[in-house]
Design a protein around this motif. Sequence first.
Motif, short mmCIF file in Angstrom:
data_model
loop_
_atom_site.label_atom_id
_atom_site.label_comp_id
_atom_site.label_asym_id
_atom_site.label_seq_id
_atom_site.Cartn_x
_atom_site.Cartn_y
_atom_site.Cartn_z
N LEU A 1 -10.13 5.83 5.54
CA LEU A 1 -9.05 6.68 6.05
C LEU A 1 -7.71 5.95 6.02
CD1 LEU A 1 -10.95 8.28 9.04
CD2 LEU A 1 -10.02 9.54 7.09
N CYS A 2 -7.72 4.68 6.37
CA CYS A 2 -6.46 3.93 6.36
C CYS A 2 -5.95 3.73 4.93
CB CYS A 2 -6.64 2.60 7.08
SG CYS A 2 -6.75 2.79 8.88
N LEU A 3 -6.84 3.44 4.00
CA LEU A 3 -6.42 3.31 2.61
C LEU A 3 -5.78 4.60 2.10
CD1 LEU A 3 -9.42 1.31 1.06
CD2 LEU A 3 -7.05 0.52 1.25
N LYS A 4 -6.42 5.73 2.36
CA LYS A 4 -5.91 7.00 1.84
C LYS A 4 -4.58 7.37 2.50
CE LYS A 4 -5.96 10.85 -0.53
NZ LYS A 4 -7.04 11.60 -1.15
N SER A 5 -4.41 6.99 3.76
CA SER A 5 -3.17 7.32 4.47
C SER A 5 -2.14 6.19 4.36
CB SER A 5 -3.47 7.63 5.93
OG SER A 5 -4.14 6.55 6.56
N SER A 6 -2.39 5.23 3.48
CA SER A 6 -1.45 4.13 3.16
C SER A 6 -1.17 3.22 4.35
CB SER A 6 -0.13 4.70 2.60
OG SER A 6 -0.35 5.42 1.42
N ASN A 7 -2.15 3.06 5.23
CA ASN A 7 -2.03 2.13 6.35
C ASN A 7 -2.89 0.90 6.11
OD1 ASN A 7 -0.50 3.72 8.48
ND2 ASN A 7 -2.16 5.15 8.04
N ALA A 8 -2.32 -0.28 6.29
CA ALA A 8 -3.16 -1.48 6.37
C ALA A 8 -3.92 -1.44 7.69
CB ALA A 8 -2.31 -2.73 6.29
N LEU B 1 0.83 -1.21 0.00
CA LEU B 1 0.00 0.00 0.00
C LEU B 1 0.86 1.25 0.00
CD1 LEU B 1 -2.82 1.21 0.11
CD2 LEU B 1 -2.88 0.75 2.56
N ALA B 2 2.00 1.21 0.67
CA ALA B 2 2.88 2.37 0.75
C ALA B 2 3.44 2.76 -0.61
CB ALA B 2 4.02 2.10 1.73
N LEU B 3 3.40 1.83 -1.58
CA LEU B 3 3.95 2.11 -2.91
C LEU B 3 2.92 2.73 -3.85
CD1 LEU B 3 6.00 -1.18 -3.44
CD2 LEU B 3 6.83 1.04 -2.63
N PRO C 1 -6.50 16.01 0.19
CA PRO C 1 -5.08 15.89 -0.15
C PRO C 1 -4.46 14.65 0.48
CG PRO C 1 -5.60 18.14 0.56
CD PRO C 1 -6.81 17.30 0.85
N ASP C 2 -3.55 14.04 -0.21
CA ASP C 2 -2.85 12.87 0.30
C ASP C 2 -1.96 13.30 1.46
OD1 ASP C 2 -1.32 10.55 0.71
OD2 ASP C 2 -1.28 10.08 -1.42
N PRO C 3 -2.13 12.65 2.63
CA PRO C 3 -1.32 13.06 3.79
C PRO C 3 0.09 12.47 3.78
CG PRO C 3 -2.71 11.23 4.42
CD PRO C 3 -3.05 11.54 2.98
N VAL C 4 0.36 11.57 2.84
CA VAL C 4 1.64 10.85 2.82
C VAL C 4 2.59 11.52 1.83
CG1 VAL C 4 2.75 8.64 2.31
CG2 VAL C 4 0.53 8.68 3.46
N GLY C 5 3.85 11.63 2.23
CA GLY C 5 4.87 12.19 1.34
C GLY C 5 4.96 13.70 1.37
N SER D 1 6.22 13.21 5.76
CA SER D 1 5.15 12.43 6.39
C SER D 1 5.10 11.03 5.81
CB SER D 1 3.80 13.12 6.20
OG SER D 1 3.46 13.22 4.83
N THR D 2 4.87 10.04 6.68
CA THR D 2 4.81 8.63 6.28
C THR D 2 3.64 7.95 6.97
OG1 THR D 2 6.25 7.92 8.10
CG2 THR D 2 7.32 8.55 6.04
N PRO D 3 3.20 6.79 6.46
CA PRO D 3 2.12 6.05 7.14
C PRO D 3 2.59 5.52 8.49
CG PRO D 3 2.50 5.23 4.90
CD PRO D 3 3.64 6.13 5.22
N LEU D 4 1.62 5.25 9.37
CA LEU D 4 1.95 4.58 10.62
C LEU D 4 2.33 3.13 10.37
CD1 LEU D 4 -0.94 5.97 12.86
CD2 LEU D 4 1.49 6.57 13.01
N GLY D 5 1.70 2.48 9.39
CA GLY D 5 2.03 1.11 9.04
C GLY D 5 0.81 0.21 9.08
N VAL D 6 0.60 -0.47 10.21
CA VAL D 6 -0.57 -1.32 10.42
C VAL D 6 -1.35 -0.78 11.60
CG1 VAL D 6 -1.44 -3.63 10.94
CG2 VAL D 6 0.59 -3.37 9.51
#
Length: 416
Positions: free
Chosen positions: A134-141, A18-20, A89-93, A111-116
């Motif tokens: 919210l988790c999908l948009k912020s790249s968190n599983a 997801l982070a990619l 807006p994308d909160p990541v990157g 800014s980076t995702p928390l992860g899981v």
Amino acid sequence: MTDLTVLGGRAKAAARELALLDSGEKNRLLAAVAQQVRDDCAAILQANGEDVAAAREAGISESLIDRLLLNEQRVLAMADAAEQVAALPDPVGRVLGGQRLPSGLEMTKVSTPLGVCGIIYEARPNVTLDAAALCLKSSNAVILKGGKEALRSNRAVVASVRAALAAAGQNPDFVQLIEDSARETTSAFMKLNGYLDVLIPRGGAGLIRAVVENATVPVIETGTGNCHIYVEGTADLEMAADIAYNAKVSRPSVCNAAETFLVDRSVAAQWLPVIAGRMAASPRVEIRGCPETCAILGGRAVPAVESDWESEFLDYVVAIKVVDGFEEAVSHIQRYTTGHSECIVTRDYEKSRAFCRRIDAAAVYVNASTRFTDGGEFGMGAEIGISTQKLHARGPMGLEQLTTHKYILQGDGQIR
């Protein structure tokens, strides 16, 4: 008992995938999820109807059933909220800062995702889709653990989400649901170190306390809402009645509903009969009052006990106290607040500013209902919950609150 390490391993692998994904890919996924939920509305409602019937048979209160209940309007609103998250807006990157260090290194804070993320919550099936979006948009599983009362509803919503992910050629394990309601499974979820980066409880005081006391993974504490409306002596009393009625009655089962009204003695005899008249309408609200409130209202109020001042009723019940001015009102709130949402109704500008300075809560209102403490109302599209703690996140937890940061350092051969 479910082997949570299997779910945790899948989630960690999914989080790396997801982070990619770039913003456009995540937004297309959210649009697909929203449409799938709309397409599956009938199946979701059928599952929810079974949950509601079982809850009524078990004797669960109507205010709690209101949390559980879905109808077509609520399902479509859930889907709309997912699309609103996509539009944000994308909160990541995001570049949060940077500087050139004395060593010559170029440092950038990103800014980076928390992860899981683990989300543990009660009978609120709308939380299932909000959390997933919210988790999908912020790249968190995300691994979801809802209340057993909403299991059929949650299963149906997650099935829609995972179907949309799979149809888009993405890993459905971006979003997983724990279906096992065993106490041992819940306990193991709180201790899923090495897999969960954060656990967020959303629910009543008992759930939150259990998670905070028993979890060994990092916890972001979403709080209970013992919210107050203070009617100051200069207030527009009709406005105060409108605000108080809305804050209590519009949806008493949620954490931003008001639980206690405080009213200055100088206007109590005028205002209390007005608000009591409103509360006597359908649905009727039980008033638990201080001795002075009971004296003014007679049989329309029952005597309050100490526990009423500290209770989050989540029901058609309100505690009312007559106070001897601003200082007593502030002292009462400071003693009993859970730090969620507090309101003053006043025409005195200096008192409104003093109230905002002295009341320590995630949201402090002047002349407005506490019911606005909500991720959607705050422009976040949706929310994971309302954080009442002060570390990492406070107030509605939207996309930004589901990220952390890292430092990227660019050099040209520096050594130390």
